[in-house]
Design a protein around this motif. Structure first.
Motif, PDB file in Angstrom:
ATOM      1  N   TRP A 105       0.865  -1.388  -0.179  1.00  0.00           N
ATOM      2  CA  TRP A 105       0.169   0.003   0.048  1.00  0.00           C
ATOM      3  C   TRP A 105       0.677   1.167   0.209  1.00  0.00           C
ATOM      4  CZ3 TRP A 105      -3.430  -2.609   4.085  1.00  0.00           C
ATOM      5  CH2 TRP A 105      -4.456  -3.470   3.700  1.00  0.00           C
ATOM      6  N   LEU A 110      -0.601   5.055  -0.285  1.00  0.00           N
ATOM      7  CA  LEU A 110      -1.595   5.102   0.372  1.00  0.00           C
ATOM      8  C   LEU A 110      -0.943   5.117   1.795  1.00  0.00           C
ATOM      9  CD1 LEU A 110      -3.945   1.966  -0.433  1.00  0.00           C
ATOM     10  CD2 LEU A 110      -4.496   4.387  -0.750  1.00  0.00           C
ATOM     11  N   ASP A 131      -8.473   3.093   6.834  1.00  0.00           N
ATOM     12  CA  ASP A 131      -8.644   4.483   6.550  1.00  0.00           C
ATOM     13  C   ASP A 131      -9.581   5.319   7.184  1.00  0.00           C
ATOM     14  OD1 ASP A 131      -6.825   4.569   4.434  1.00  0.00           O
ATOM     15  OD2 ASP A 131      -8.287   3.746   2.887  1.00  0.00           O
TER      16      ASP A 131
END
Lengths: 585, 472
Positions: free
Chosen positions: A390, A395, A582
């Motif tokens: 990620w 991210l 998230d």
């Protein structure tokens, strides 16, 4: 004496807090900004011997100076001197054996006498320190505070990050206290000043000789006869030896030039020796400047029974501290968004499990706001690998989101661990595979109700099943090749051949590789990858990927890049997990 | 003066016990000596604020530091503890309890001590409890002291022969039945210091015999009294006034040579009248019923009625006030009669009372009539004046309530009297004078006789109907 209860209202980052500290060591742990140091500051201020401290708007919660700050510290294990009606008898309260404050002394078998000291700060920015109870609040009793001598005896000894101050004879320094009181210190300083002046007079005569001669000559010219005895001396007024200008030296070097860790250790020892506090020792960031072995030494010292003030409040961000202390010493601080701060003892049991094990095996998890508990090493590795993948995709990584990974140690242990962390106020995620359910069939439902987010593969799938069955062929081939890098080809061949008839067996590893689209082959490999049964036992051993490094590699290099072509179930699960990640800030 | 051996032993053994102390036998001194010699902090309890003052003075003279003891009345101590822990004691919030409310205070204190939650507080606070004037304890107070004695060694001092209580007041503790079982008798003080110090051994010896006779129920033979005791034999009732005048006619009285005339125990008015006749100051009782009556009457009346009442009070308190002509003149002026002589200040004030509802003219009346006259009920008039002043302040409570506050303050401030006073056994117990006049013309209890006869250290004048005197 010790602190039995702390209540804080509208102080700095804390809207509200109640805490019943234990006797002995109380180590406050928790993520940054959970107001650990604010709690220590509040206790220190409330027990301060000086009642002339001034405050500013930022000392109020949210800067709202019209909402008064209140800090109530309740002391217990009181000496007879405090309990006597010559002193504070009418102000006595109690702490019951279950840690609750009651307004009047309880029966001896039900609790302890206690005294509450309240520091309140109103918008005038001045603090008032009073002995507090409901009777005082109702106006039935006149307000009073501790005498100065008693304030000095309850004042905590605080070891801040920088301890240099205590290595000189400064005001309120530990050394000054060791010199038997302030008066004695003043006397010593005065004598030191005289010594310095006498010494100067004899040694410095030569230095100033020529200029003194010039003075005499000039005087003679205007008819002024100066006595022959004039000499250069130190002016008492300009060069007084003041508090703080005398410090411990090693040769020419002041001892405060010791390493930070060493000076803190020395000051901690001095504070104990000087009986700096009969009540409480406060240490910020106990590990600051200390190597692991010295941290361990300091903690041992703090826990030793013969200290004068056995109660200690410390904060720490160090896994070593968490591992070395007993779980009974650990208190988890959490701050909710509305400013309510909770302090929970880490030794709270969950489903009869030993609460001591997690801080020893996964101290890091206690330092993050959120914990993702994985069923085993494979899952921890997978998550680490995915995290790397990620990051490459730009991210946010898990650390940034304040998420720590923890090895849950199996399908039965992991949910209990999740329950334990959840009970301590952590946000908890739980990742289990799905080929086996926990023996406690109700636990997952209970955890979800308590706020734990549970992630599982598709029904009936183990992690190995997912890897072999839910990834596209190209990924399975990569997995196969990667497996060959650490396993003997014969082992893989044996595994592939295990369910097959004698006449249908593979003879080479390439044959197997060519048949990776065959579900029976994948079944065989996945089954062996999970491990094989021992004789006379259901336990598995020799699993292929139960290793963090291997699972990490698989996730980063194989699972991540092929996710978009993977089976829908796997895609959904990973995106749910990412969504959960998230959701944290 | 040393602590008697038997008391010393009890202190060492941390035993509870009682010490009988005849009047004038150095009880206060002994208590002060015990506090001075022990190393612990002592709780000293007594009954009256006067008793507290006397003990404090004695301790100060001995140089005992005030942090060595806690000294207060049993009432104040009980109130303090009951109020300090109201949940445990069940004490309702009463700042200054009155009358029957005190039984609530004692009940709460007993509940608190019985609950054991403050055992450690008591033990951390005191190492020894000493209670003075124990014969004046009520049953409630005795129960509190017994609970204390369970936690801390307790010695009580008293004299059953000086047990005097107010008519209609609460009964005091019974010595034989209540006190001795809880506090076994350790000792009886044996040296009559009050008379020894004044080198008046004959009086001391005679009073020792009086005490023995009274305790044995025998008659006292006044013919055997020593020379410093003047017996005025009332052989015919008509001579009472003459004997009264003779007995009370001491010359050369001063602050160092005071005279206490011990009058009727039951009537304030009778004592006041006596004070007027023999030129003495009347000592008022603490609650002072005449003050209460005055306050409620003044506030309940107006106009001529109010003036008439005030004038009657002045006539009963100040020598040379004649209300009849004064009232006649005021009512004539008020009726519109032309007058030739200008109004005096007193008359102006009196007219203001008649025509207005204000209380300030009453104060002015009191002030005008006191000028140039001898006020023999000074305490009453001053207390009334102070109450009226308090009542004139904005937001003040009723006059009766104001009087209560005034009396409370006077009680705490301590009272000073002249050197020639009319008092009663109830008011004089525990106090010491140089000379006394004792009226034994009416039947009296053995306690009243003993207290009356033991007040003076130099000289006693006894007005008596019988030379062989028996207690009733």
């Amino acid at each position: 004496m010790r602190v039995g209860y702390v209540e804080i209202e509208n102080f700095r980052g804390i809207k509200q807090l109640w805490w019943a500290p234990a006797a002995g060591v109380n180590c406050l742990i928790g993520p940054g900004d959970s107001c650990k140091t604010t709690i220590l500051d509040a206790v220190e201020l409330a027990l301060s011997p000086r009642h002339t401290l001034s405050f500013d708007d930022l000392d109020f919660f949210g800067g709202e100076f019209n909402k008064a700050t209140k800090i109530i510290v309740t002391l217990t294990d009181l000496p007879d001197e405090f309990i006597s009606d010559a002193m504070y008898a009418p102000y006595l309260r109690g702490i019951s054996d279950d840690g609750k404050v009651i307004d009047e002394p309880p029966l001896p078998e039900k609790g302890q006498h206690a005294l509450s000291i309240m520091l309140s700060i109103d918008e005038g920015l001045e603090g008032t320190w009073t002995l507090w109870n409901e009777r005082v609040a109702a106006g039935d009793m006149k307000e009073r505070s501790l005498t100065y001598a008693h304030r000095a005896s309850v004042a905590p000894a605080r070891l801040g990050v920088y301890a240099d101050r205590h290595l000189s004879w400064g005001r309120n320094s530990t050394l000054a206290r060791m010199s038997e009181g302030a008066a004695a210190t003043q006397d010593i300083l005065a004598r030191a000043g005289r010594l310095a002046r006498n010494h100067f007079k004899t040694e410095a005569a030569a230095l100033f000789k020529s200029s003194l001669e010039s003075v005499k000559l000039a005087a003679k010219k205007v008819g002024l006869a100066l006595p022959g005895t004039i000499a250069a001396g130190l002016d008492v007024q300009n060069l007084a030896i003041t508090n703080g200008s005398v410090a411990i030296h090693d040769g020419e070097v002041p001892l405060r030039a010791l390493g930070m860790g060493s000076s803190r250790l020395l000051v901690a020892a001095l504070q104990d020796y000087s009986k700096a506090s009969l009540c409480l020792t406060i240490i910020d960031e106990v590990e600051h400047g200390l190597e692991p072995h010295r941290i361990v030494r300091l903690l041992k010292h703090l826990k030793s029974k013969d200290r004068v003030s056995p109660q200690v409040f410390i904060t720490s961000h160090s896994p070593i501290v968490i591992r070395e202390l007993s779980v009974h010493d650990l208190h988890v601080v959490r701050r909710a968004e509305d400013g309510k701060v909770t302090v929970r003892p880490a030794d709270k049991k969950y489903s009869k499990r030993d609460p001591q094990a997690p801080p020893r095996s996964m101290p890091e998890a206690y330092l993050a706001p959120t914990v993702l508990i994985c069923e085993g090493k494979t899952e921890v590795g997978l998550l680490k690998g995915l995290d790397d993948y990620w990051v490459a995709q730009h991210l946010d990584n898990l650390a940034l989101k304040g998420i720590a990974l923890a090895d849950g140690g199996g399908v039965d242990n992991a949910p209990a661990l999740a329950g334990q962390f959840c009970g301590l106020g952590y946000q908890v995620g739980l990742l289990l595979d799905s080929d086996q359910d926990p023996a406690d069939t109700e636990i997952l439902g209970k955890l979800e109700k308590a706020g734990v987010t549970v992630f599982r593969w598709d029904k009936g799938c183990s992690t190995e099943d997912v890897l072999f069955h839910q990834l596209p062929l190209a990924a399975v081939e990569m997995l196969f090749d990667y497996t060959l890098t650490f396993l003997e080809p014969t082992a893989i061949l044996d595994a592939a051949n295990k369910p097959r008839q004698a006449d249908d067996r593979f003879t080479s590893i390439d044959q197997v590789r060519a048949r990776l689209s065959d579900a029976t082959v994948l079944d065989a490999l996945a089954a062996r990858a999970k491990g094989k049964k021992k004789k006379d036992s259901e336990d598995l051993h020799g699993a292929w990927y139960k290793d963090i490094a291997k699972a990490e590699h698989i996730a980063q290099k194989i699972l991540g890049p092929h996710l978009k072509d993977a089976h829908k179930g796997l895609q959904e699960m990973v995106s749910a997990l990412r969504g959960w990640i998230d959701g944290h800030s | 003066m040393a602590i008697p051996d038997r008391i010393r032993t009890a202190l060492q053994e941390k035993a509870n016990g009682s010490v009988v102390a005849p009047a004038g036998y150095g009880k206060t001194e002994t208590i002060a000596d015990i506090v001075a010699e022990t190393s612990c902090r002592c709780l000293l309890l007594t009954h009256t604020l006067a008793g507290v003052d006397a003990l404090r003075k004695r301790l100060r003279e001995k140089g005992v530091r005030s942090d060595r003891y806690q000294l207060e009345t049993i009432a104040a101590w009980s109130l303090r503890y009951a109020a300090a822990y109201p949940v445990t004691s069940g004490f309702p919030r009463l700042v200054t309890p009155r009358g029957h409310q005190w039984s609530t205070v004692y009940a709460s204190t007993r509940k608190l001590l019985d609950g054991r939650s403050i055992d450690r507080v008591i033990q951390a606070s005191y190492g020894l409890v000493l209670v003075d004037e124990y014969q004046d304890c009520s049953a409630d107070q005795h129960a509190v002291v017994v609970l204390l004695s369970r936690l801390v060694p307790t010695l009580i001092f008293g004299d059953p022969l000086q047990s005097i209580f107010d008519f209609g007041g609460e009964a005091t503790v019974r010595w034989q039945e209540d006190v001795l079982p809880a506090f076994p008798e350790l000792d009886e003080l044996g040296t009559p210091w009050r008379w020894k110090n004044k080198k008046n051994d004959p009086l001391a010896e005679w009073l020792r015999i009086v005490r023995a006779d009274l305790l044995a129920g025998k008659a006292i033979d006044l013919r055997k009294a020593p020379a410093c005791v003047q017996v005025h034999h009332l052989d015919e009732p008509g001579r009472l006034r003459a004997l009264e005048k003779k007995a009370c006619g001491h010359g050369s009285l001063s602050d160092a040579n005071r005279l206490a005339i011990i009058g009727s125990k039951s009537s304030e008015r009778v004592r006041a009248a006596l004070a007027k006749r023999v030129h003495a100051q009347n000592v008022e009782t603490i609650e002072c019923k005449d003050l209460q009556t005055a306050c409620s009457t003044i506030e309940a009346t107006a106009g001529m009625d109010r003036l008439t009442f005030v004038m009657g009070l002045l006539q009963r308190s100040i020598v040379g006030v004649n209300q009849t002509p004064f009232l006649r003149r005021i009512s004539e002026i008020h009726g519109g009669k032309q007058i030739r002589k200008p109004l005096t200040a007193a008359e102006a004030a009196a007219l203001a009372i008649v025509t207005s509802d204000k209380l300030e003219p009453v104060i002015a009346m009191l002030d005008e009539f006191r000028k140039g006259r001898r006020t023999f009920r000074g305490e009453l008039i001053f207390a009334l004046r102070e109450s009226l002043q308090l009542r004139c302040l904005p937001g003040s409570p009723s006059l009766l309530e104001c009087a209560w506050h005034v009396q409370e303050r006077r009680r705490h401030a301590g009272r000073r009297h002249g050197y020639k006073i009319v008092t009663s056994t109830l008011l004089a117990k525990g106090l010491e004078y140089e000379n006394s006049v004792v009226f034994l013309t009416e039947p009296a209890t053995k306690e009243d006789i003993y207290v009356a006869l033991t007040r003076a250290s130099r000289r006693i004048d006894i007005v008596t109907a019988a030379l062989d005197l028996s207690a009733k």
